[in-house]
Design a protein around this motif. Structure first.
Motif, PDB file in Angstrom:
ATOM      1  N   GLU A  35      -8.432   8.508  -3.897  1.00 55.43           N
ATOM      2  CA  GLU A  35      -8.464   8.875  -2.483  1.00 55.43           C
ATOM      3  C   GLU A  35      -7.664   7.900  -1.614  1.00 55.43           C
ATOM      4  O   GLU A  35      -7.504   8.143  -0.421  1.00 55.43           O
ATOM      5  CB  GLU A  35      -9.912   8.949  -1.981  1.00 55.43           C
ATOM      6  CG  GLU A  35     -10.678  10.145  -2.520  1.00 55.43           C
ATOM      7  CD  GLU A  35     -10.054  11.467  -2.104  1.00 55.43           C
ATOM      8  OE1 GLU A  35      -9.791  11.678  -0.904  1.00 55.43           O
ATOM      9  OE2 GLU A  35      -9.827  12.311  -2.995  1.00 55.43           O
ATOM     10  N   ASP A  36      -7.164   6.820  -2.204  1.00 53.49           N
ATOM     11  CA  ASP A  36      -6.388   5.847  -1.422  1.00 53.49           C
ATOM     12  C   ASP A  36      -4.959   6.309  -1.167  1.00 53.49           C
ATOM     13  O   ASP A  36      -4.400   6.043  -0.105  1.00 53.49           O
ATOM     14  CB  ASP A  36      -6.379   4.485  -2.104  1.00 53.49           C
ATOM     15  CG  ASP A  36      -7.724   3.791  -2.019  1.00 53.49           C
ATOM     16  OD1 ASP A  36      -8.491   4.083  -1.068  1.00 53.49           O
ATOM     17  OD2 ASP A  36      -8.020   2.974  -2.901  1.00 53.49           O
ATOM     18  N   PRO A  68      -2.190   5.663  11.245  1.00 54.16           N
ATOM     19  CA  PRO A  68      -3.343   6.243  11.918  1.00 54.16           C
ATOM     20  C   PRO A  68      -3.267   6.022  13.435  1.00 54.16           C
ATOM     21  O   PRO A  68      -2.851   4.956  13.894  1.00 54.16           O
ATOM     22  CB  PRO A  68      -4.524   5.476  11.311  1.00 54.16           C
ATOM     23  CG  PRO A  68      -4.037   5.092   9.952  1.00 54.16           C
ATOM     24  CD  PRO A  68      -2.575   4.774  10.152  1.00 54.16           C
ATOM     25  N   ARG A 109      -4.326   5.674   2.629  1.00 53.96           N
ATOM     26  CA  ARG A 109      -5.494   5.180   3.359  1.00 53.96           C
ATOM     27  C   ARG A 109      -5.158   3.866   4.030  1.00 53.96           C
ATOM     28  O   ARG A 109      -4.601   2.958   3.420  1.00 53.96           O
ATOM     29  CB  ARG A 109      -6.691   5.001   2.442  1.00 53.96           C
ATOM     30  CG  ARG A 109      -7.979   4.709   3.236  1.00 53.96           C
ATOM     31  CD  ARG A 109      -9.159   4.360   2.354  1.00 53.96           C
ATOM     32  NE  ARG A 109      -9.424   5.284   1.291  1.00 53.96           N
ATOM     33  CZ  ARG A 109     -10.382   6.218   1.320  1.00 53.96           C
ATOM     34  NH1 ARG A 109     -11.138   6.345   2.389  1.00 53.96           N
ATOM     35  NH2 ARG A 109     -10.580   6.995   0.283  1.00 53.96           N
ATOM     36  N   LYS A 134       0.824  -1.214   0.000  1.00 55.82           N
ATOM     37  CA  LYS A 134       0.000   0.000   0.000  1.00 55.82           C
ATOM     38  C   LYS A 134       0.859   1.266   0.000  1.00 55.82           C
ATOM     39  O   LYS A 134       0.378   2.334  -0.342  1.00 55.82           O
ATOM     40  CB  LYS A 134      -0.992   0.004   1.160  1.00 55.82           C
ATOM     41  CG  LYS A 134      -0.384   0.211   2.527  1.00 55.82           C
ATOM     42  CD  LYS A 134      -1.464   0.205   3.606  1.00 55.82           C
ATOM     43  CE  LYS A 134      -0.874   0.451   4.968  1.00 55.82           C
ATOM     44  NZ  LYS A 134      -1.902   0.513   6.007  1.00 55.82           N
ATOM     45  N   HIS A 190      -4.568  11.243  12.963  1.00 56.49           N
ATOM     46  CA  HIS A 190      -5.548  10.883  11.949  1.00 56.49           C
ATOM     47  C   HIS A 190      -6.065   9.472  12.241  1.00 56.49           C
ATOM     48  O   HIS A 190      -5.373   8.683  12.874  1.00 56.49           O
ATOM     49  CB  HIS A 190      -4.913  10.918  10.557  1.00 56.49           C
ATOM     50  CG  HIS A 190      -4.088  12.149  10.322  1.00 56.49           C
ATOM     51  ND1 HIS A 190      -4.644  13.386  10.102  1.00 56.49           N
ATOM     52  CD2 HIS A 190      -2.751  12.339  10.314  1.00 56.49           C
ATOM     53  CE1 HIS A 190      -3.681  14.285   9.954  1.00 56.49           C
ATOM     54  NE2 HIS A 190      -2.521  13.671  10.083  1.00 56.49           N
ATOM     55  N   ARG A 246      -8.025   7.692   9.488  1.00 54.04           N
ATOM     56  CA  ARG A 246      -8.168   6.948   8.229  1.00 54.04           C
ATOM     57  C   ARG A 246      -6.902   6.874   7.397  1.00 54.04           C
ATOM     58  O   ARG A 246      -6.748   5.971   6.578  1.00 54.04           O
ATOM     59  CB  ARG A 246      -9.278   7.562   7.378  1.00 54.04           C
ATOM     60  CG  ARG A 246     -10.664   7.380   7.937  1.00 54.04           C
ATOM     61  CD  ARG A 246     -11.735   7.823   6.952  1.00 54.04           C
ATOM     62  NE  ARG A 246     -11.532   9.136   6.370  1.00 54.04           N
ATOM     63  CZ  ARG A 246     -11.953  10.283   6.901  1.00 54.04           C
ATOM     64  NH1 ARG A 246     -12.583  10.286   8.053  1.00 54.04           N
ATOM     65  NH2 ARG A 246     -11.741  11.429   6.284  1.00 54.04           N
ATOM     66  N   TYR A 247      -6.008   7.825   7.572  1.00 55.88           N
ATOM     67  CA  TYR A 247      -4.833   7.895   6.704  1.00 55.88           C
ATOM     68  C   TYR A 247      -3.540   7.851   7.506  1.00 55.88           C
ATOM     69  O   TYR A 247      -3.445   8.431   8.588  1.00 55.88           O
ATOM     70  CB  TYR A 247      -4.822   9.204   5.895  1.00 55.88           C
ATOM     71  CG  TYR A 247      -5.800   9.221   4.754  1.00 55.88           C
ATOM     72  CD1 TYR A 247      -5.450   8.735   3.502  1.00 55.88           C
ATOM     73  CD2 TYR A 247      -7.080   9.717   4.930  1.00 55.88           C
ATOM     74  CE1 TYR A 247      -6.347   8.750   2.449  1.00 55.88           C
ATOM     75  CE2 TYR A 247      -7.986   9.740   3.888  1.00 55.88           C
ATOM     76  CZ  TYR A 247      -7.619   9.250   2.644  1.00 55.88           C
ATOM     77  OH  TYR A 247      -8.513   9.266   1.606  1.00 55.88           O
ATOM     78  N   LYS A 278      -0.437  10.877   1.740  1.00 49.98           N
ATOM     79  CA  LYS A 278      -1.516  10.314   2.556  1.00 49.98           C
ATOM     80  C   LYS A 278      -1.844   8.937   1.993  1.00 49.98           C
ATOM     81  O   LYS A 278      -2.125   8.800   0.803  1.00 49.98           O
ATOM     82  CB  LYS A 278      -2.753  11.205   2.513  1.00 49.98           C
ATOM     83  CG  LYS A 278      -2.493  12.662   2.889  1.00 49.98           C
ATOM     84  CD  LYS A 278      -2.187  12.837   4.335  1.00 49.98           C
ATOM     85  CE  LYS A 278      -3.428  13.028   5.132  1.00 49.98           C
ATOM     86  NZ  LYS A 278      -3.168  13.271   6.553  1.00 49.98           N
ATOM     87  N   ASP A 326     -10.440  14.261   8.819  1.00 47.27           N
ATOM     88  CA  ASP A 326      -9.634  13.178   9.382  1.00 47.27           C
ATOM     89  C   ASP A 326      -8.495  13.722  10.250  1.00 47.27           C
ATOM     90  O   ASP A 326      -7.327  13.386  10.069  1.00 47.27           O
ATOM     91  CB  ASP A 326      -9.064  12.273   8.276  1.00 47.27           C
ATOM     92  CG  ASP A 326      -8.390  11.031   8.848  1.00 47.27           C
ATOM     93  OD1 ASP A 326      -8.899  10.459   9.835  1.00 47.27           O
ATOM     94  OD2 ASP A 326      -7.322  10.627   8.320  1.00 47.27           O
TER      95      ASP A 326
END
Length: 153
Positions: free
Chosen positions: A47-48, A128, A152, A21, A70, A72-73, A150, A105
């Motif tokens: 957005e990922d 996160p 996700r 990722k 944060h 989510r990210y 960033k 976030d």
């Protein structure tokens, strides 16, 4: 990883250990033209995964900082034009479960922070829930260009 970790951006083996990722994040940070990219947002995978190149004015290191976290990210932060000091506080339970801006976030709080310096060619990764106070310096007012990717969670 539940603590901030510093990596050499060119250390492919170490950054690969973070998982696939993060591949697009580090490919972006290894761009030869990274320092000369215009300020702005760069889409890497919708957005990922996306990057932000920004110009900042570094703030004074004090006894109390204004960290953020944060949910989510993950943040992969890389100073491009000079050293950046980060405050690395523990995230108190009352803050972790307190008011949070879901749309952005992010949540901020006040805390005393141990410090870590990150130099050009390095980055620091905040998963996160890992609090951090960016843009600090022993020489307040110093300009700094940086990239933040960033990812996700």
């Amino acid at each position: 990883m539940k603590e901030a970790k510093v990596f050499r951006i060119d250390d492919a083996a170490a950054t690969a250990a973070l998982g696939e990722k993060y591949e697009k994040a580090f490919a972006f940070l290894r761009r030869a033209d990274l320092k000369t990219l215009p300020v702005g947002r760069y889409e890497l995978d919708g957005e990922d995964v996306y990057a932000i190149v920004s110009d900042n004015t570094l703030k004074a290191i004090g006894e109390v900082q204004r960290p953020e976290f944060h949910k989510r990210y993950a943040d992969v932060q890389a100073p491009l034009t000079g050293e950046e000091v980060f405050g690395l506080p523990a995230l108190p339970d009352d803050v972790a479960h307190g008011p949070f801006d879901d749309a952005k976030d992010i949540a901020f709080f006040d805390a005393a922070c141990p410090l870590r310096t990150v130099r050009p060619g390095e980055c620091i990764v905040f998963e996160p829930g890992v609090a951090h106070a960016p843009c600090l310096s022993e020489i307040p007012g110093t300009p700094l260009r940086k990239a933040i990717v960033k990812v996700r969670a």
